[in-house]
Enzyme design. Structure first.
Site, short mmCIF file in Angstrom:
data_model
loop_
_atom_site.label_atom_id
_atom_site.label_comp_id
_atom_site.label_asym_id
_atom_site.label_seq_id
_atom_site.Cartn_x
_atom_site.Cartn_y
_atom_site.Cartn_z
N TRP A 210 108.21 130.90 1.67
CA TRP A 210 109.12 129.79 1.34
C TRP A 210 110.95 130.21 1.58
O TRP A 210 110.95 131.76 0.92
CB TRP A 210 108.92 129.09 0.02
CG TRP A 210 110.00 127.94 -0.11
CD1 TRP A 210 110.23 126.80 0.20
CD2 TRP A 210 111.91 128.64 -0.82
NE1 TRP A 210 111.65 125.87 0.23
CE2 TRP A 210 112.42 126.91 -0.46
CE3 TRP A 210 112.20 129.06 -1.65
CZ2 TRP A 210 113.12 126.89 -0.97
CZ3 TRP A 210 113.74 128.50 -1.92
CH2 TRP A 210 113.89 127.14 -1.68
N GLU A 251 105.07 127.17 3.07
CA GLU A 251 105.43 125.63 1.89
C GLU A 251 106.24 125.51 2.69
O GLU A 251 107.40 125.87 2.81
CB GLU A 251 105.95 126.98 1.19
CG GLU A 251 106.21 126.06 -0.45
CD GLU A 251 106.51 126.44 -1.91
OE1 GLU A 251 106.76 127.78 -1.63
OE2 GLU A 251 107.16 125.87 -2.49
N LYS A 253 109.36 122.25 2.77
CA LYS A 253 109.80 120.93 0.99
C LYS A 253 110.41 120.10 2.31
O LYS A 253 110.94 120.09 3.33
CB LYS A 253 110.74 122.32 0.69
CG LYS A 253 111.92 121.74 -0.27
CD LYS A 253 112.49 123.04 -1.38
CE LYS A 253 112.77 122.54 -2.62
NZ LYS A 253 113.56 123.17 -3.13
N ASP A 284 103.41 122.24 -2.22
CA ASP A 284 104.06 122.13 -3.25
C ASP A 284 104.27 120.69 -4.01
O ASP A 284 104.48 120.30 -3.46
CB ASP A 284 105.64 123.17 -3.54
CG ASP A 284 106.52 123.15 -4.89
OD1 ASP A 284 106.86 122.31 -5.97
OD2 ASP A 284 106.29 123.85 -5.30
N HIS A 287 107.01 119.13 -3.63
CA HIS A 287 108.43 118.73 -2.36
C HIS A 287 108.01 118.02 -1.86
O HIS A 287 107.90 118.37 -0.53
CB HIS A 287 107.86 120.34 -1.40
CG HIS A 287 108.52 121.59 -2.57
ND1 HIS A 287 108.28 122.32 -1.64
CD2 HIS A 287 108.94 121.77 -3.09
CE1 HIS A 287 108.88 123.42 -2.15
NE2 HIS A 287 109.17 122.94 -3.78
N HIS A 311 100.88 125.30 -5.50
CA HIS A 311 102.06 124.84 -6.22
C HIS A 311 101.70 123.67 -6.95
O HIS A 311 102.32 122.77 -6.70
CB HIS A 311 103.13 125.49 -5.59
CG HIS A 311 103.90 126.59 -4.78
ND1 HIS A 311 104.65 126.85 -4.47
CD2 HIS A 311 102.87 127.81 -5.28
CE1 HIS A 311 104.43 128.41 -4.18
NE2 HIS A 311 103.98 128.82 -4.67
N ASP A 319 113.11 118.02 -7.30
CA ASP A 319 111.98 118.29 -7.26
C ASP A 319 112.59 119.85 -8.61
O ASP A 319 112.96 121.04 -8.29
CB ASP A 319 111.79 119.58 -5.98
CG ASP A 319 111.53 121.16 -6.50
OD1 ASP A 319 110.03 120.85 -6.68
OD2 ASP A 319 111.64 122.02 -5.38
N ASP A 321 110.87 120.71 -10.90
CA ASP A 321 109.45 121.88 -12.27
C ASP A 321 109.88 121.99 -13.40
O ASP A 321 109.63 122.85 -14.06
CB ASP A 321 110.08 123.81 -11.23
CG ASP A 321 109.76 123.54 -9.64
OD1 ASP A 321 108.78 123.84 -9.15
OD2 ASP A 321 111.34 123.50 -8.42
N ASP A 351 103.47 126.25 -10.05
CA ASP A 351 105.29 126.85 -10.19
C ASP A 351 106.40 125.03 -10.75
O ASP A 351 106.71 124.19 -10.11
CB ASP A 351 105.49 126.63 -7.81
CG ASP A 351 107.20 126.98 -7.67
OD1 ASP A 351 107.73 127.27 -8.42
OD2 ASP A 351 107.35 126.75 -6.80
C1 RNT Z 1 111.01 126.08 -4.18
C2 RNT Z 1 109.88 126.64 -3.78
C3 RNT Z 1 109.18 128.36 -4.27
C4 RNT Z 1 109.53 128.43 -5.45
C5 RNT Z 1 109.20 129.76 -5.86
C6 RNT Z 1 110.06 130.59 -6.85
O1 RNT Z 1 111.20 125.12 -3.89
O2 RNT Z 1 109.20 125.61 -4.30
O3 RNT Z 1 108.21 128.14 -4.25
O4 RNT Z 1 110.22 128.01 -6.65
O5 RNT Z 1 109.23 131.10 -4.61
ZN ZN Z 2 107.35 125.91 -4.67
#
Ligand code: RNT
Ligand code: ZN
Length: 444
Positions: A210, A251, A253, A284, A287, A311, A319, A321, A351
């Site tokens: 990523w 990955e 986004k 993810d 994302h 993720h 996003d 998390d 994640d």
């Molecule tokens: C960031 C991505 C990525 C990170 C990690 C720490 O938006 O989701 O995966 O969160 O690599």
């Molecule tokens: Zn991620």
């Protein structure tokens, strides 16, 4: 009826797994026996569901324990450059030893098969200092040994952020060939480490790429950075590595803090790349646009790429998390993976990172919720639902879907925790609080 027979150990030989611990928790066994009967009436087999659940490994992300800081600098830091952690709950891990102790605590509270998902910035740089393009197995041998001692698989992530050469917001797609070169070197170094870790542990390391690259404001040239990213990735992936040792994931986004208008590695970019180069696609859950269903993407993407990486995360308006819940989006992903028989081609990583609550609790809760989502999906009348759909009886399909929601899932979860010798719901938090009092509270 059921109650007395369970206590007498007479319930149809179902309790072959009775251990000392299980005799200590007869109420859980009684509940489970009743649940088995109830599920049995719906032609669902909880034993089969638990057997399948035990095959699903969840890769624990190291970065929940220290707010994505890593150990490159002596001073404990917190990540920047594309990840944003909020909150300041006491007890953040400041060293590898502290992070490992915290992870050990989490491992005691989470049932099932686990792996460790490590970012390259978490290497042990006391062994040997190295910039990102110069890391080798040396900085990671300690982590690999740690995993080996615990029977854990290992997954890996190059760290393309929180570094002076990422300050501009561009790495693999940077205009400057020298900066690109540096980050390509990092990617190559990470793949070598991953392959060696996979060899030592006898389990393929999923290496996830990523990058934060993107523009805050409207770019005038959307093409060139994407062309450069493709070229950089091709260089990183140039060497063919044994897929039994490591496999690469990419990955995407939608946007990030500071890259609101344009992300080089968008969904379309990486989907195209993964299809073209047959890489693992990383979804993810934070994302995508909040109204998009990530679950719906699985069956399309898996038609064209070999494998998926998840993720599992929870975005709140962005996003963000947040800690993963046992909620509808998470359950929908699990249902889709189970119903589509995709688990053999899907890797489950986490994640999320929340520094506003006890980090061990966040880790534990989020991980258990992912496992709950899989168990719940495995305990649905999936075959009957698909049968009704094939028959065109959509009324019955909807009715069964809804009725199935009140089957006694919690009793099966409690039984799994008991068999796995981890605390059940309502009990694990006490252990986290005790660890907070004895360990976390001593950290400044
Ligand atoms: C960031 C991505 C990525 C990170 C990690 C720490 O938006 O989701 O995966 O969160 O690599
Ligand atoms: Zn991620």
């Amino acid at each position: 009826m059921v109650f007395r027979s369970v206590l007498n150990g007479e319930h149809g030989g179902r309790f072959s797994l009775v251990t000392r611990a299980s005799r200590d928790k007869p109420e859980i066994m009684i509940g489970y026996a009743a649940a088995q009967d109830e599920y049995g009436r719906h032609q669902i087999d909880p034993e089969g569901a638990l057997a399948r659940l035990e095959q699903i490994a969840v890769s624990l992300h190291c970065w929940q324990g220290d707010d994505v800081g890593g150990f490159e600098k002596a001073e404990a830091t917190r990540a920047g450059g594309g990840t944003l952690v909020t909150g300041n709950y006491p007890g953040r891990a400041r060293t590898i030893e502290e992070l490992q102790a915290d992870l050990d605590q989490v491992l005691k509270l989470v049932p099932g098969k686990k792996r460790l998902n490590l970012h390259a910035s978490y290497g042990d740089f006391r062994v040997r200092k190295a910039d990102r393009d110069g890391i080798t197995i040396d900085q990671f041998q300690g982590w690999i040994d740690w995993c080996k001692a615990r029977g854990l698989g290992f997954d890996f992530n190059p760290t393309f952020f929180a570094h002076p050469k990422a300050e501009s917001g561009f790495t693999l797609s940077h205009e400057d060939a020298g900066i690109r070169e540096f980050w390509v070197g990092h990617g190559i170094a990470c793949r070598k480490i991953a392959a060696e870790a996979g060899r030592q542990l006898g389990s393929a390391v999923i290496t996830n790429f990523w990058i934060p690259d993107g523009h805050k404001d409207i770019p005038a040239d959307r093409f060139s950075p994407r062309e450069r990213l493709e070229e950089s990735l091709d260089r990183i992936f140039g060497e063919v590595l044994d897929p039994a040792r490591t496999r690469d994931a990419v990955e995407s986004k939608l946007f990030g803090i500071g890259s609101e208008s344009y992300v080089v590695g968008s969904h379309e970019f990486y989907l195209g790349y993964a299809v073209k180069r047959q890489k693992i696609y990383c979804l993810d859950m934070g994302h995508f646009h909040p109204t998009e269903s990530v679950a719906d993407k699985i069956s399309s993407i898996l038609l064209f790429v070999p494998e998926l990486l998840f993720h599992v995360s929870r975005g709140v308006r962005w996003d963000s998390d947040h800690v993963v819940l046992f909620d509808d989006p998470t359950r929908a992903v699990a249902e889709e993976l189970v119903r589509g028989d995709c688990l053999g081609r899907t890797h489950i990583g986490l994640d999320f990172f929340d520094a506003s609550i006890n980090r061990i609790a966040a880790w534990t809760l989020g991980t258990r919720n992912v496992q709950k989502a899989f168990l719940a999906a495995l305990l649905l009348p999936n075959r009957q639902l698909q049968q009704l759909e094939a028959e065109g009886d959509f009324t019955s399909r909807l009715a069964l879907m809804e009725d199935a929601k009140s089957l006694p899932f919690g009793a099966v979860w409690a039984e799994w925790c008991r068999r796995q010798d981890v605390p059940g719901d309502g009990a694990w938090l006490g252990e986290v609080k005790a660890y907070e009092a004895s360990v976390l509270s001593t950290r400044s």
